[in-house]
Scaffold this motif. Sequence first.
Motif, PDB file in Angstrom:
ATOM      1  N   PHE A 135      -3.757  10.247   0.056  1.00 52.35           N
ATOM      2  CA  PHE A 135      -4.481  11.361   0.665  1.00 52.35           C
ATOM      3  C   PHE A 135      -4.227  11.431   2.163  1.00 52.35           C
ATOM      4  O   PHE A 135      -4.143  12.525   2.736  1.00 52.35           O
ATOM      5  N   LEU A 136      -4.130  10.282   2.829  1.00 52.63           N
ATOM      6  CA  LEU A 136      -3.849  10.295   4.258  1.00 52.63           C
ATOM      7  C   LEU A 136      -2.461  10.853   4.548  1.00 52.63           C
ATOM      8  O   LEU A 136      -2.268  11.596   5.519  1.00 52.63           O
ATOM      9  N   ALA A 137      -1.483  10.498   3.718  1.00 53.06           N
ATOM     10  CA  ALA A 137      -0.116  10.974   3.927  1.00 53.06           C
ATOM     11  C   ALA A 137       0.077  12.400   3.432  1.00 53.06           C
ATOM     12  O   ALA A 137       0.863  13.163   3.999  1.00 53.06           O
TER      13      ALA A 137
ATOM     14  N   GLY B 183      -2.182  -0.748   6.576  1.00 58.41           N
ATOM     15  CA  GLY B 183      -2.170  -2.203   6.538  1.00 58.41           C
ATOM     16  C   GLY B 183      -2.382  -2.822   7.904  1.00 58.41           C
ATOM     17  O   GLY B 183      -3.131  -3.792   8.060  1.00 58.41           O
ATOM     18  N   LEU B 184      -1.731  -2.251   8.929  1.00 58.69           N
ATOM     19  CA  LEU B 184      -1.903  -2.765  10.285  1.00 58.69           C
ATOM     20  C   LEU B 184      -3.309  -2.507  10.808  1.00 58.69           C
ATOM     21  O   LEU B 184      -3.908  -3.377  11.455  1.00 58.69           O
TER      22      LEU B 184
ATOM     23  N   TYR C 211       0.831  -1.203   0.000  1.00 62.40           N
ATOM     24  CA  TYR C 211       0.000   0.000   0.000  1.00 62.40           C
ATOM     25  C   TYR C 211       0.867   1.256   0.000  1.00 62.40           C
ATOM     26  O   TYR C 211       0.568   2.239  -0.684  1.00 62.40           O
ATOM     27  N   GLY C 212       1.943   1.219   0.790  1.00 65.97           N
ATOM     28  CA  GLY C 212       2.815   2.379   0.863  1.00 65.97           C
ATOM     29  C   GLY C 212       3.504   2.678  -0.453  1.00 65.97           C
ATOM     30  O   GLY C 212       3.611   3.834  -0.867  1.00 65.97           O
ATOM     31  N   ALA C 213       3.992   1.626  -1.124  1.00 63.36           N
ATOM     32  CA  ALA C 213       4.650   1.831  -2.419  1.00 63.36           C
ATOM     33  C   ALA C 213       3.663   2.361  -3.451  1.00 63.36           C
ATOM     34  O   ALA C 213       3.963   3.312  -4.193  1.00 63.36           O
ATOM     35  N   LEU C 214       2.471   1.750  -3.508  1.00 60.86           N
ATOM     36  CA  LEU C 214       1.457   2.218  -4.456  1.00 60.86           C
ATOM     37  C   LEU C 214       1.044   3.654  -4.142  1.00 60.86           C
ATOM     38  O   LEU C 214       0.860   4.476  -5.054  1.00 60.86           O
TER      39      LEU C 214
ATOM     40  N   ARG D 118       7.245   9.056   4.245  1.00 60.39           N
ATOM     41  CA  ARG D 118       6.037   9.261   5.044  1.00 60.39           C
ATOM     42  C   ARG D 118       4.870   8.465   4.457  1.00 60.39           C
ATOM     43  O   ARG D 118       4.077   7.869   5.198  1.00 60.39           O
ATOM     44  N   VAL D 119       4.773   8.451   3.137  1.00 59.51           N
ATOM     45  CA  VAL D 119       3.704   7.689   2.497  1.00 59.51           C
ATOM     46  C   VAL D 119       3.846   6.211   2.827  1.00 59.51           C
ATOM     47  O   VAL D 119       2.853   5.519   3.096  1.00 59.51           O
ATOM     48  N   LEU D 120       5.069   5.708   2.818  1.00 60.00           N
ATOM     49  CA  LEU D 120       5.306   4.302   3.169  1.00 60.00           C
ATOM     50  C   LEU D 120       4.854   4.015   4.594  1.00 60.00           C
ATOM     51  O   LEU D 120       4.195   2.998   4.852  1.00 60.00           O
ATOM     52  N   LEU D 121       5.188   4.894   5.520  1.00 59.14           N
ATOM     53  CA  LEU D 121       4.787   4.702   6.910  1.00 59.14           C
ATOM     54  C   LEU D 121       3.266   4.714   7.052  1.00 59.14           C
ATOM     55  O   LEU D 121       2.698   3.914   7.813  1.00 59.14           O
TER      56      LEU D 121
END
Length: 303
Positions: free
Chosen positions: A239-241, A258-259, A24-27, A249-252
């Motif tokens: 959008f959240l990041a 995901g969690l 999800y973070g990579a996408l 930051r997007v990856l985090l």
Amino acid sequence: MQVLAAGGDLAQLTASGLFHGASYGALGAGFALILGVTTRFHFAYSLTYTFTAYAAYSLTAEAGLPFWPAALLGVLAGTVLGVLLELLVYRRVAARSGGDGMMPVFVASLGVGVAGIALLQLVWGSQSQPYYGPSIEPLRAFGASFVNLDVYQAATSVVLVLGLAAALRYTGLGRAVRATRGNPGLAAAQGIDVRTVYLVCFAAGSFIAGVCALWYGLQYTVDPAMGTRPGIYAIVVAFLAGTSASPLRVLLVGLGVGLAEAWSGLWLSLQWTQTTVFVLLVGYLVIRAAGPLLPRRLVGKGA
């Protein structure tokens, strides 16, 4: 509603959340790069994702190429498709719509995405296709079971995001991308070819989506609807990041999503866990919209 036990289930859900969250973070990083720099709402991101998987599958299963050369060519094909969408569709739509081209581009992207998926179904059929590559080996660690492809997928996602972040920070092209994202007019006045920067962003975002699609196809199957959920998650995470945020930051945020999705399985049945992601997005948007009405400590400096 089935409630899961805490012990081993928590470890299993955590592992699943981290593996999915890395993707999800990579996408999200790829989608945020495209939208944040070009302002093109690239809803057909899911089309490039799906097309890459089908291209690689076709080169392996139908043309008989070895897996890795076919996978590379498939990713390159998806990358070219993303660039062509900007060059032949979005750029022309934006030029004809004047100053505010985001909505016309979104409508065009939506149409291209629907038509493109229909074309894939026409060529390869609507049935899912098994996609074979590296052998699948079961693994176990920290009380969780998974397979080697989970590790490869997560590691690849992290490497792609780290590479993107390093390129944006330390290369001349990356600085041009950041300047264009900040102020396209000023960047053009400084001699930066903004139109080329846009193509680079579409190429990088489509490349990331294609790599993620390959791992998904290997773990599950290749089918015309495979890009729908990843495409939506990419939009949510971006959008959240924040579409102008660092890829790290997007990856985090992707890992957090995901969690959150996985851990919600402790209290919700599987069919409702995906709803958690959209609740997070809606909650975030409500807080941002109510920012001026709330105490600053509740919304933070970025709100």
